[in-house]
Scaffold this active site. Structure first.
Site, PDB file in Angstrom:
ATOM      1  CB  SER A 138     -10.210  12.413   6.892  1.00  0.00           C
ATOM      2  OG  SER A 138      -9.320  12.963   7.846  1.00  0.00           O
ATOM      3  CE1 TYR A 151      -8.529   7.373   8.247  1.00  0.00           C
ATOM      4  CE2 TYR A 151      -7.535   9.517   8.672  1.00  0.00           C
ATOM      5  CZ  TYR A 151      -8.657   8.707   8.616  1.00  0.00           C
ATOM      6  OH  TYR A 151      -9.893   9.209   8.915  1.00  0.00           O
TER       7      TYR A 151
HETATM    8  N1  LIG Z   1     -12.918  10.691  14.480  1.00  0.00           N
HETATM    9  C1  LIG Z   1     -12.252  11.452  13.651  1.00  0.00           C
HETATM   10  O1  LIG Z   1     -11.421  12.307  14.060  1.00  0.00           O
HETATM   11  C2  LIG Z   1     -12.501  11.362  12.178  1.00  0.00           C
HETATM   12  C3  LIG Z   1     -13.011  10.216  11.572  1.00  0.00           C
HETATM   13  N2  LIG Z   1     -13.184  10.188  10.209  1.00  0.00           N
HETATM   14  C4  LIG Z   1     -13.731   9.031   9.532  1.00  0.00           C
HETATM   15  O2  LIG Z   1     -15.076   8.862   9.950  1.00  0.00           O
HETATM   16  C5  LIG Z   1     -15.453   7.494   9.855  1.00  0.00           C
HETATM   17  C6  LIG Z   1     -16.058   7.041  11.173  1.00  0.00           C
HETATM   18  O3  LIG Z   1     -15.085   7.168  12.177  1.00  0.00           O
HETATM   19  P1  LIG Z   1     -15.414   7.371  13.710  1.00  0.00           P
HETATM   20  O4  LIG Z   1     -16.845   7.377  13.954  1.00  0.00           O
HETATM   21  O5  LIG Z   1     -14.615   8.528  14.153  1.00  0.00           O
HETATM   22  O6  LIG Z   1     -14.682   6.059  14.312  1.00  0.00           O
HETATM   23  P2  LIG Z   1     -15.223   4.853  15.197  1.00  0.00           P
HETATM   24  O7  LIG Z   1     -14.029   3.971  15.405  1.00  0.00           O
HETATM   25  O8  LIG Z   1     -15.946   5.366  16.387  1.00  0.00           O
HETATM   26  O9  LIG Z   1     -16.258   4.116  14.226  1.00  0.00           O
HETATM   27  C7  LIG Z   1     -15.817   3.406  13.105  1.00  0.00           C
HETATM   28  C8  LIG Z   1     -16.942   2.537  12.578  1.00  0.00           C
HETATM   29  O10 LIG Z   1     -16.457   1.847  11.409  1.00  0.00           O
HETATM   30  C9  LIG Z   1     -16.828   0.492  11.500  1.00  0.00           C
HETATM   31  N3  LIG Z   1     -15.872  -0.360  10.782  1.00  0.00           N
HETATM   32  C10 LIG Z   1     -14.523  -0.335  10.845  1.00  0.00           C
HETATM   33  N4  LIG Z   1     -14.003  -1.311  10.072  1.00  0.00           N
HETATM   34  C11 LIG Z   1     -15.071  -1.957   9.497  1.00  0.00           C
HETATM   35  C12 LIG Z   1     -15.204  -3.048   8.617  1.00  0.00           C
HETATM   36  N5  LIG Z   1     -14.123  -3.708   8.131  1.00  0.00           N
HETATM   37  N6  LIG Z   1     -16.437  -3.443   8.235  1.00  0.00           N
HETATM   38  C13 LIG Z   1     -17.522  -2.811   8.719  1.00  0.00           C
HETATM   39  N7  LIG Z   1     -17.473  -1.768   9.559  1.00  0.00           N
HETATM   40  C14 LIG Z   1     -16.259  -1.354   9.947  1.00  0.00           C
HETATM   41  C15 LIG Z   1     -16.823   0.183  13.004  1.00  0.00           C
HETATM   42  O11 LIG Z   1     -17.727  -0.889  13.268  1.00  0.00           O
HETATM   43  P3  LIG Z   1     -17.319  -2.364  13.712  1.00  0.00           P
HETATM   44  O12 LIG Z   1     -15.994  -2.270  14.429  1.00  0.00           O
HETATM   45  O13 LIG Z   1     -18.451  -2.821  14.573  1.00  0.00           O
HETATM   46  O14 LIG Z   1     -17.231  -3.110  12.417  1.00  0.00           O
HETATM   47  C16 LIG Z   1     -17.384   1.483  13.574  1.00  0.00           C
HETATM   48  O15 LIG Z   1     -18.791   1.437  13.600  1.00  0.00           O
HETATM   49  C17 LIG Z   1     -14.194   6.738   9.440  1.00  0.00           C
HETATM   50  O16 LIG Z   1     -14.243   6.538   8.049  1.00  0.00           O
HETATM   51  C18 LIG Z   1     -13.070   7.697   9.793  1.00  0.00           C
HETATM   52  O17 LIG Z   1     -11.942   7.505   9.002  1.00  0.00           O
HETATM   53  C19 LIG Z   1     -12.883  11.276   9.424  1.00  0.00           C
HETATM   54  C20 LIG Z   1     -12.378  12.396   9.983  1.00  0.00           C
HETATM   55  C21 LIG Z   1     -12.177  12.558  11.394  1.00  0.00           C
HETATM   56  O1  LIG Z   2      -9.546  11.587  10.015  1.00  0.00           O
HETATM   57  C1  LIG Z   2      -9.267  11.888  11.151  1.00  0.00           C
HETATM   58  C2  LIG Z   2      -8.808  13.183  11.560  1.00  0.00           C
HETATM   59  S1  LIG Z   2      -7.121  13.210  11.653  1.00  0.00           S
HETATM   60  O2  LIG Z   2      -6.691  12.311  12.774  1.00  0.00           O
HETATM   61  O3  LIG Z   2      -6.519  12.763  10.419  1.00  0.00           O
HETATM   62  O4  LIG Z   2      -6.762  14.616  11.952  1.00  0.00           O
END
Ligand SMILES: NC(=O)C1=CN([C@@H]2O[C@H](COP(=O)(O)OP(=O)(O)OC[C@H]3O[C@@H](n4cnc5c(N)ncnc54)[C@H](OP(=O)(O)O)[C@@H]3O)[C@@H](O)[C@H]2O)C=CC1
Ligand SMILES: O=CCS(=O)(=O)O
Length: 253
Positions: A138, A151
């Protein structure tokens, strides 16, 4: 047929990546905790490509190593691991955070990612040249901001772990990339605010965040680069997002 293991395929980037790789004919191993969402994806995508769903919590190292140790033949060797499962919690300042939320982020974003990587490494090494580990970092891993605390630190771990992995994997052909997005509209903020839909909508309103499909496209690009190229870190922001000035504490007058 190349195969991809995607953690956190039930939502956001992971789900969009499942769609993108399926469109290109890859075999899919999809994981997440929400089984009904995995089953829905499976019934949609298995019409086109082989799909294996694993209902898994990445924090459970035994369950992860058992599931990945028993992958059926058609999904092996593994061409690509997308370490995507992760979350942010507690947008408030450190001094107000419930310690449990810090532990959940560490257990998921760090320990969970390490669990999956450890279990998947032999499967990727069996592929060797052209295999990839794509880690969701991120911008928060590079740039500090209020409420970023654990985070951001967990995503700094993701970056450095990836760089160190590259050193160890030199000569094996397995690539490692830290894909570091900025603001992207998924369920991320809903999770971060523990279900506050209004707060989530407000964050994305009136601007143009990245969409899950934008990140899925980058993941597919990284996974299909010529085998001699490794992109170490790819940071992506929406055009309408940038950095802010340093904050300064001033005396009241
Ligand atoms: N959206 C944003 O602005 C950004 C996101 N990210 C990163 O990208 C990744 C995906 O995020 P995003 O798609 O946005 O978020 P979402 O919340 O839409 O998706 C997160 C996914 O992670 C899974 N997950 C969370 N905890 C667990 C666990 N303990 N075991 C297995 N699966 C888990 C969830 O599945 P389930 O709950 O079914 O287990 C879900 O499928 C993350 O690592 C996030 O930190 C990075 C930068 C920016
Ligand atoms: O990783 C997610 C993007 S932000 O919320 O840290 O800007």
């Amino acid at each position: 047929m190349p195969s991809v293991l995607i953690t956190g395929a039930t939502s956001g980037f992971g789900k969009a990546a499942a769609m993108r790789f399926a469109k290109a004919g890859w075999s899919l191993i999809l994981t997440g905790r929400r089984e009904e969402r995995l089953k829905a994806l499976e019934s949609e995508l298995s019409q086109h490509v082989p799909v294996l769903t694993l209902t898994l919590d990445v924090r459970d190292s035994e369950a992860v190593s058992k599931a990945l140790g028993e992958l059926p033949e058609p999904f092996l060797p593994l061409t690509c691991l997308i370490n995507n499962a992760g979350l942010a919690l507690a947008p408030e300042p450190s001094q107000k955070v419930d310690l449990k939320d810090w532990h959940t982020m560490i257990d998921t974003n760090i320990t969970g990612l390490v669990n999956v990587t450890h279990a998947a490494l032999p499967l990727l090494l069996a592929q060797g040249e052209g295999a990839s580990i794509l880690n969701l970092g991120s911008v928060a891993g590079q740039w500090p901001y209020p409420g970023g605390h654990v985070y951001g630190a967990s995503k700094a771990f993701v970056q450095q772990f990836g760089y160190n992995l590259r050193c160890d994997l030199l000569g094996t052909g397995v690539r490692v990339t830290d894909l570091a997005p900025g603001m992207a509209e998924t369920e991320f903020t809903l999770v971060r605010t523990k279900g506050n839909q209004e707060a989530s909508d407000a964050l994305y309103r009136g601007t143009t965040p990245l969409q899950a499909e934008d990140i899925a496209e980058q993941l597919y690009y990284l996974a299909t680069l010529p085998a001699h190229i490794n992109i170490n870190r790819l940071e992506i922001m929406p055009v309408r997002q940038a950095w802010s000035a340093f904050a300064v504490d001033r005396d009241a007058n």
